[in-house]
Design an enzyme around this catalytic site. Sequence first.
Site, PDB file in Angstrom:
ATOM      1  N   SER A  62       0.917  -0.971  -0.004  1.00  9.61           N
ATOM      2  CA  SER A  62      -0.009  -0.115  -0.007  1.00  9.61           C
ATOM      3  C   SER A  62       0.751   1.102   0.086  1.00  9.61           C
ATOM      4  O   SER A  62       2.064   1.176   0.326  1.00  9.61           O
ATOM      5  CB  SER A  62      -0.881   0.151   1.251  1.00  9.61           C
ATOM      6  OG  SER A  62      -1.526  -1.269   1.356  1.00  9.61           O
TER       7      SER A  62
HETATM    8  N1  SAH Z   1      -0.550  -4.326   3.750  1.00 11.15           N
HETATM    9  C1  SAH Z   1      -0.111  -4.829   2.497  1.00 11.15           C
HETATM   10  C2  SAH Z   1      -0.965  -4.808   1.577  1.00 11.15           C
HETATM   11  C3  SAH Z   1      -1.149  -5.980   0.660  1.00 11.15           C
HETATM   12  S1  SAH Z   1      -2.555  -5.943  -0.392  1.00 11.15           S
HETATM   13  C4  SAH Z   1       1.288  -4.392   2.417  1.00 11.15           C
HETATM   14  O1  SAH Z   1       1.546  -3.246   2.780  1.00 11.15           O
HETATM   15  O2  SAH Z   1       2.114  -4.859   1.839  1.00 11.15           O
HETATM   16  C5  SAH Z   1      -3.669  -6.918  -0.036  1.00 11.15           C
HETATM   17  C6  SAH Z   1      -3.290  -8.204   0.317  1.00 11.15           C
HETATM   18  O3  SAH Z   1      -4.562  -8.962   1.030  1.00 11.15           O
HETATM   19  C7  SAH Z   1      -2.771  -9.136  -0.625  1.00 11.15           C
HETATM   20  O4  SAH Z   1      -1.547  -9.678  -0.539  1.00 11.15           O
HETATM   21  C8  SAH Z   1      -3.810 -10.107  -0.820  1.00 11.15           C
HETATM   22  O5  SAH Z   1      -3.428 -11.273  -1.554  1.00 11.15           O
HETATM   23  C9  SAH Z   1      -4.451 -10.156   0.550  1.00 11.15           C
HETATM   24  N2  SAH Z   1      -5.895 -11.045   0.581  1.00 11.15           N
HETATM   25  C10 SAH Z   1      -6.900 -10.575  -0.087  1.00 11.15           C
HETATM   26  N3  SAH Z   1      -7.882 -11.341   0.396  1.00 11.15           N
HETATM   27  C11 SAH Z   1      -7.370 -11.978   1.438  1.00 11.15           C
HETATM   28  C12 SAH Z   1      -8.006 -12.745   2.398  1.00 11.15           C
HETATM   29  N4  SAH Z   1      -9.273 -13.290   2.248  1.00 11.15           N
HETATM   30  N5  SAH Z   1      -7.236 -13.533   3.409  1.00 11.15           N
HETATM   31  C13 SAH Z   1      -5.943 -13.079   3.430  1.00 11.15           C
HETATM   32  N6  SAH Z   1      -5.413 -12.286   2.632  1.00 11.15           N
HETATM   33  C14 SAH Z   1      -6.106 -11.499   1.469  1.00 11.15           C
END
Ligand code: SAH
Length: 667
Positions: A62
């Site tokens: 993000s």
């Molecule tokens: N906070 C993270 C944001 C990653 S984007 C960072 O700063 O890197 C959001 C993430 O949510 C993705 O990696 C995606 O794979 C994950 N995601 C989506 N649905 C999910 C679920 N049901 N359970 C766990 N992870 C999930």
Amino acid sequence: MTDFAQQRQRMVDRQLAGRGITDARVLEAMGTIPREAFVAGNLHEFAYEDSPLPIEAGQTISQPFIVARMLEAAEVGEGDNVLEIGAGSGYAAAVMAAIAASVYAIERHAELAELARQRFDALGYRNIQLRVGDGSGGWPEAGPFDAILAAAGGPAVPDVLRRQLAIGGRLVMPVGETLHRQRLVKVTRVAQDRFEQQDLDEVRFVPLVGSYGWSEQDAPPQPRAEPVAARAPVDGGGLPGMIHDAIEPLPDIDDPAFGRLFDRYGDARVVLLGEASHGTSEFYRARGAITRRLIEAHGFNIVAVEADWPDAAALDRYVRGRAATRQEPIFQRFPTWMWRNRDVARFIDWLRGYNKGKPMQAQAGFYGLDLYSLDSSIRAVIEYLDKVDPEAAQIARHRYGCLMPWSKEPAQYGRMALSAGYALCEKAVVQMLRELLSRRMEYAQADGEHFLDAAQNARLVSNAEAYYRAMYYGSAESWNLRDSHMFETLENLLAAGGSRSRAVVWAHNSHIGDARQTEMGRVREELNLGQLCRQRFGADAALLGFGTHTGTVAAADDWDEPMKVMEVRPSRRDSYERLFHDAGQPRGLLDLREGVHRQLCGRLASGRLERFIGVIYRPDTERWSHYVECSLPRQFDGYIWFDQTRAVEPLGEEPRTGIAETWPFGL
Ligand code: SAH
């Protein structure tokens, strides 16, 4: 040089504190955690940019501001037990772990979880538990939680998650009826059965895929999902049609009618002509045609370009029909194709023809604004003094001797000055410039013509000394010194030519478009030549930008690597370029002066991405390497569009036709 600690602090000051994040715990944690460790090596240099970045499995880390905003909204505090759904790179979990007592994080992609785990180990986090799986139902065994953050967006806040909040606990999650657009909501459990909900910002996150989120069918894998604070709508919202109606089609560049379309800018004192790459033929040819018109019909007499002063001075002698003074070939330093190309040679030959037979005052000159010629500028000052004042030449040799060991690798000088803790040669070069200027009358009497050239070289040496030291204090400082030097040089040229002198400038869009209207000025505190001209000349400065959708470009993979002809990727859907492409005009001029297309400019102003290709082009990381958030109608007074473009042809081994002698390009 990349100084991450400094970039990190800048990110905290500008992107977070500067935008209203006040939670000291969040600011401190994000000011400490190395965000670069959470992205792949080729993206390290972009780790502190004001945007999300791609990570493995088609996901994203993000945008820093979004992470801070969510943590602040969730009031993550000391001693808290926290749950994060969607750990991705692990960055947000690491920030929370620096504040809270314990962090539980869930990630559905095993590949991402494994990388995040390695990062936590390497950085020594012991208070993060990470598991692979669907996190949309939470982690009941580890609850209740003081804070729950979801980094992916679902259709609603799942009840199972609310139930895992402690009394007083806060949940922050993006919620939206469509897959990629959501509103950030905050739910607080105020009592056993009472929840309060607050609506925060509009955001774009990747979808939450799982039993309490979207199904796999709803959300097919997205190659490039981007959770960013919502910006301009991607579809263009009718803008291409408005551009189509407002843009004035341009005739063929070689048609005399081409230049005439720019007569509206003919009253300006300075007309700055940009380029969206350093290797696109149409940009050079168009600038040549516009400049010819400004010289012939509007009395412009200075052409000042983003090139080294001594090399441009050799071309100036050529266009004025004088003899060569230096025999060595010019424009030998990387990137050679920027000035040693067929389009520049054509323009230079035209200028020589234009000047022929005219008295000096009626001629137009060709000058360089840049400061990368430490070595040849030092030699030029000494050679000049050898002729007019041999005693002073000896003093100059001694003073410049301080810089000589580094003159071929001046960046080394900057590093040395940094480790020595003081500016070793500053006094000597400043003193040299002062003395030269103080003897202006005396020298000018002996040799008036060459005094300006020598003084400019001495000024260049002095500014370059400061520039190479500043390189080690961060890119904004050195960038600002460079553009201030260009502006100072331009002002001196105008002053030397008297009150009737007028200048055309050729430099990249990044130097020409008002930096205050782009991320450069807003986020990085960079100024530029276009901005300084506007501040000094007001409406008497015309800033014209260039753009293209696709084609080929001459560029290199990296600094000092050979030039290649590369394919330019079609412009991104969320860019200004795409709006112009969709407008369907193969080439045109959009007049952006105040009041001309008021409604369109108003709609275009809110901000979008704009592409900047320099001497290096990296299509693989194009979004992060080349696109910058800008407000195009405020950045420029006109925008010149070529939908399809092709690479410049560098001057190679084959002999040039048209002139018999090999000078000035030494072929
Ligand atoms: N906070 C993270 C944001 C990653 S984007 C960072 O700063 O890197 C959001 C993430 O949510 C993705 O990696 C995606 O794979 C994950 N995601 C989506 N649905 C999910 C679920 N049901 N359970 C766990 N992870 C999930």
